[in-house]
Design a protein around this motif. Structure first.
Motif, mmCIF file in Angstrom:
data_model
loop_
_atom_site.group_PDB
_atom_site.id
_atom_site.type_symbol
_atom_site.label_atom_id
_atom_site.label_comp_id
_atom_site.label_asym_id
_atom_site.label_seq_id
_atom_site.Cartn_x
_atom_site.Cartn_y
_atom_site.Cartn_z
ATOM 1 N N PRO A 46 0.808 -1.223 0.000
ATOM 2 C CA PRO A 46 0.000 0.000 0.000
ATOM 3 C C PRO A 46 0.842 1.274 0.000
ATOM 4 O O PRO A 46 0.491 2.263 -0.664
ATOM 5 C CB PRO A 46 -0.826 -0.130 1.286
ATOM 6 N N THR A 47 1.957 1.268 0.736
ATOM 7 C CA THR A 47 2.837 2.442 0.755
ATOM 8 C C THR A 47 3.471 2.661 -0.605
ATOM 9 O O THR A 47 3.536 3.793 -1.105
ATOM 10 C CB THR A 47 3.927 2.270 1.824
ATOM 11 N N ALA A 48 3.938 1.568 -1.214
ATOM 12 C CA ALA A 48 4.536 1.673 -2.547
ATOM 13 C C ALA A 48 3.512 2.154 -3.560
ATOM 14 O O ALA A 48 3.812 2.994 -4.424
ATOM 15 C CB ALA A 48 5.116 0.330 -2.965
ATOM 16 N N MET A 49 2.284 1.647 -3.466
ATOM 17 C CA MET A 49 1.236 2.056 -4.413
ATOM 18 C C MET A 49 0.865 3.525 -4.228
ATOM 19 O O MET A 49 0.682 4.252 -5.215
ATOM 20 C CB MET A 49 -0.001 1.173 -4.236
ATOM 21 N N ALA A 50 0.783 3.977 -2.984
ATOM 22 C CA ALA A 50 0.463 5.386 -2.738
ATOM 23 C C ALA A 50 1.540 6.294 -3.324
ATOM 24 O O ALA A 50 1.241 7.332 -3.928
ATOM 25 C CB ALA A 50 0.308 5.634 -1.240
ATOM 26 N N LEU A 51 2.804 5.892 -3.171
ATOM 27 C CA LEU A 51 3.901 6.682 -3.729
ATOM 28 C C LEU A 51 3.879 6.635 -5.250
ATOM 29 O O LEU A 51 4.073 7.660 -5.923
ATOM 30 C CB LEU A 51 5.234 6.162 -3.194
ATOM 31 N N ALA A 52 3.617 5.454 -5.814
ATOM 32 C CA ALA A 52 3.542 5.319 -7.271
ATOM 33 C C ALA A 52 2.430 6.188 -7.839
ATOM 34 O O ALA A 52 2.593 6.836 -8.888
ATOM 35 C CB ALA A 52 3.329 3.858 -7.646
ATOM 36 N N GLU A 53 1.292 6.210 -7.165
ATOM 37 C CA GLU A 53 0.172 7.030 -7.645
ATOM 38 C C GLU A 53 0.472 8.519 -7.521
ATOM 39 O O GLU A 53 0.025 9.326 -8.348
ATOM 40 C CB GLU A 53 -1.093 6.656 -6.874
#
Length: 264
Positions: free
Chosen positions: A195-202
């Motif tokens: 989730p942290t990686a996805m939030a940063l990617a977004e």
């Protein structure tokens, strides 16, 4: 995409998952390099992709080289020139492809990143670690050297002295030490990693994609070029950027005090 590497896209973000958990996601002795090359070519040809997350299935990120596959070398089954060609046509194609991908790549390090697995994280732009992650530049423990570009990559991430310490000792460091040494930028609980990686990617994907790609290219070139050369490249890239619809939209949105809508 079937095989070693799973390819999933959600919106503008692609997640690549190394998927040989029973063997701790090795990068040799399988189709890992070919799968990475195919995935990178697919991303490069898909303008909808604006950020990439790379992670591993199971308890490990990547164990690096397959030690059992190294038995052929230790047993003398191949001569030196054959081994050299194996490296040039195999694992060495991975850093050239991944490091030069213009789309930003986030390594979500879920577990052990050992040897070539550690170097794989250094081919990415950003590294986020689970508290379960650990890292080692462990080639010396097997009586070999980093054959995948690690001797160039690791010093540029954590500095020469610390890279030398990891390379010459083969020591394992945990996620907190990796954070202290700037090998990773964040350490999070295992359940928060993706989730942290996805939030940063977004967050990355929300920006004009041409600006992100060109900024990454400048940063990559800046790692080995002179300042005056980089300034010339920056001027050329800036001239291109000023003429894009997304730049006009960003300026208009700023003046109108509204959220911008970037189309890429």
């Amino acid at each position: 995409m079937a095989g070693f590497l799973l390819y999933e896209q959600a919106g503008h973000v692609v997640t690549l998952t190394m998927n040989e958990p029973d063997r701790r996601n090795p990068l040799t002795g399988n189709n890992a390099v070919q799968d990475f090359q195919a995935a990178i070519a697919r991303i490069e040809n898909d303008a909808s992709v604006r950020a990439v997350i790379l992670t591993g299935a199971g308890n490990a990120f990547s164990s690096g080289g397959n030690v059992k596959d190294m038995e052929r070398h230790a047993a003398g089954e191949l001569n030196g020139m054959q081994i050299r060609q194996e490296y040039r046509q195999g694992i060495q194609k991975l850093p050239l492809a991944l490091f030069n991908l213009e789309v930003p790549v986030i390594a979500a390090v879920n577990g052990a990143a050992i040897g070539a697995g550690l170097d794989l994280t250094c081919m990415c732009d950003i590294r986020i670690a689970s508290t379960h992650a650990k890292f080692a530049e462990s080639f010396v423990k097997l009586g070999i050297v980093p054959g995948d570009g690690g001797a160039w990559l690791l010093p540029r991430v954590i500095g020469l002295a610390r890279a030398a310490e990891m390379t010459f000792t083969g020591q394992v460091i945990d996620a907190e030490q990796a954070l202290a040494w700037n090998l990773v930028s964040r350490v999070v609980a295992p359940e928060a990693l993706l989730p942290t990686a996805m939030a940063l990617a977004e967050q990355i994907a929300a920006n004009p994609p041409h600006a992100v790609r060109l900024a990454k290219r400048l940063m990559r070139e800046g790692m080995h070029t002179r300042l005056d050369t980089l300034l010339e490249m920056s001027a050329a890239y800036q001239a291109l950027s000023h003429q894009t619809p997304d730049h006009a939209e960003a300026v208009a949105a700023f003046i109108d005090k509204r959220p911008p809508v970037f189309k890429g």
